[in-house]
Design a protein around this motif. Sequence first.
Motif, short mmCIF file in Angstrom:
data_model
loop_
_atom_site.label_atom_id
_atom_site.label_comp_id
_atom_site.label_asym_id
_atom_site.label_seq_id
_atom_site.Cartn_x
_atom_site.Cartn_y
_atom_site.Cartn_z
N PRO A 64 0.96 -1.33 0.04
CA PRO A 64 0.00 -0.06 0.04
C PRO A 64 0.76 1.39 0.26
CG PRO A 64 -0.84 -1.46 1.71
CD PRO A 64 0.60 -2.14 1.30
N LEU A 65 0.42 2.30 -0.48
CA LEU A 65 1.15 3.59 -0.77
C LEU A 65 1.48 4.11 0.65
CD1 LEU A 65 2.07 5.96 -2.25
CD2 LEU A 65 0.00 6.92 -2.33
N LEU A 93 4.48 8.55 -4.40
CA LEU A 93 3.42 8.57 -5.45
C LEU A 93 4.00 8.14 -6.93
CD1 LEU A 93 0.09 9.14 -5.77
CD2 LEU A 93 0.94 11.14 -6.62
N LEU A 154 -4.05 7.30 -9.12
CA LEU A 154 -2.89 7.94 -8.41
C LEU A 154 -3.53 9.39 -7.71
CD1 LEU A 154 0.23 7.53 -10.79
CD2 LEU A 154 -0.32 6.26 -8.47
N LYS A 156 -6.57 9.78 -6.58
CA LYS A 156 -7.17 9.24 -5.65
C LYS A 156 -6.42 9.08 -4.35
CE LYS A 156 -11.37 7.37 -8.07
NZ LYS A 156 -11.79 6.42 -8.35
N GLU A 157 -5.02 8.50 -4.67
CA GLU A 157 -4.19 7.89 -3.70
C GLU A 157 -3.58 8.94 -2.85
OE1 GLU A 157 -2.96 4.31 -2.43
OE2 GLU A 157 -5.08 4.53 -3.17
N THR A 158 -3.85 10.12 -3.39
CA THR A 158 -3.39 11.30 -2.50
C THR A 158 -4.10 11.63 -1.35
OG1 THR A 158 -4.68 12.85 -3.98
CG2 THR A 158 -2.55 12.61 -4.88
#
Length: 219
Positions: A64-65, A93, A154, A156-158
């Motif tokens: 996971p990020l 990221l 990506l 969204k992952e922020t």
Amino acid sequence: MNVEIMKEYLPLFVKAMLLTLKIGWTGILFSVIIGFFTALLQHYKVPVLSVIAGIYVELFRNTPLLVQLFFIYFGLPKLGISISAEVCGALGLMLLGGSYMAETLRSGLAGVGKGQMENALSLGMSKWQAVTRIILPQAVSTSIPGFVANIIFLLKETSVFSAISLMDLMFTAKDLIGLYYKTIESLLLLVIFYLIILLPVSMVGSYVERRVRYAEFGD
């Protein structure tokens, strides 16, 4: 729901959105560059480097990020390497995105017939010319839907950047909820601002996909 409160919070969310976009697009830009080189190394099986590229892809695609950010932000200082939260966000990221971009382009490269390279070489092209002028354009065109999906993913992952104390959209919303208990107003603004970020990307991506499809098939 208090509209006046939402107006009061608006400047904070605008500032948070600009920071999110800055870090997000920086990470995405470098992820595309990393993805291109990684995919080429893997596809053409460059000795040693292709193995390293494969390990990198598997490592970052399967963690996971949030874990990656914790390792970079809290782990590296233990080794004497200290970086800011913004650089950590962009770096995390970039590394995550690079692994996804690499897999997307590698699939595109695999979809180009082997005869394309042979035909280009028979016409007197060098291998580098064949890759850059014949193979890559075809691979990129078929990979565009995947690239667009990766970019949206990506962005969204922020939302996990708040875990390293970055004043992004999620951090701003959680902070305002914790301070003033304006849950509905804060969450509604959060949704609105993520739509502002993501909808244009989705629309532009759909347009580019249609143009590429028309150029290829004429329909």
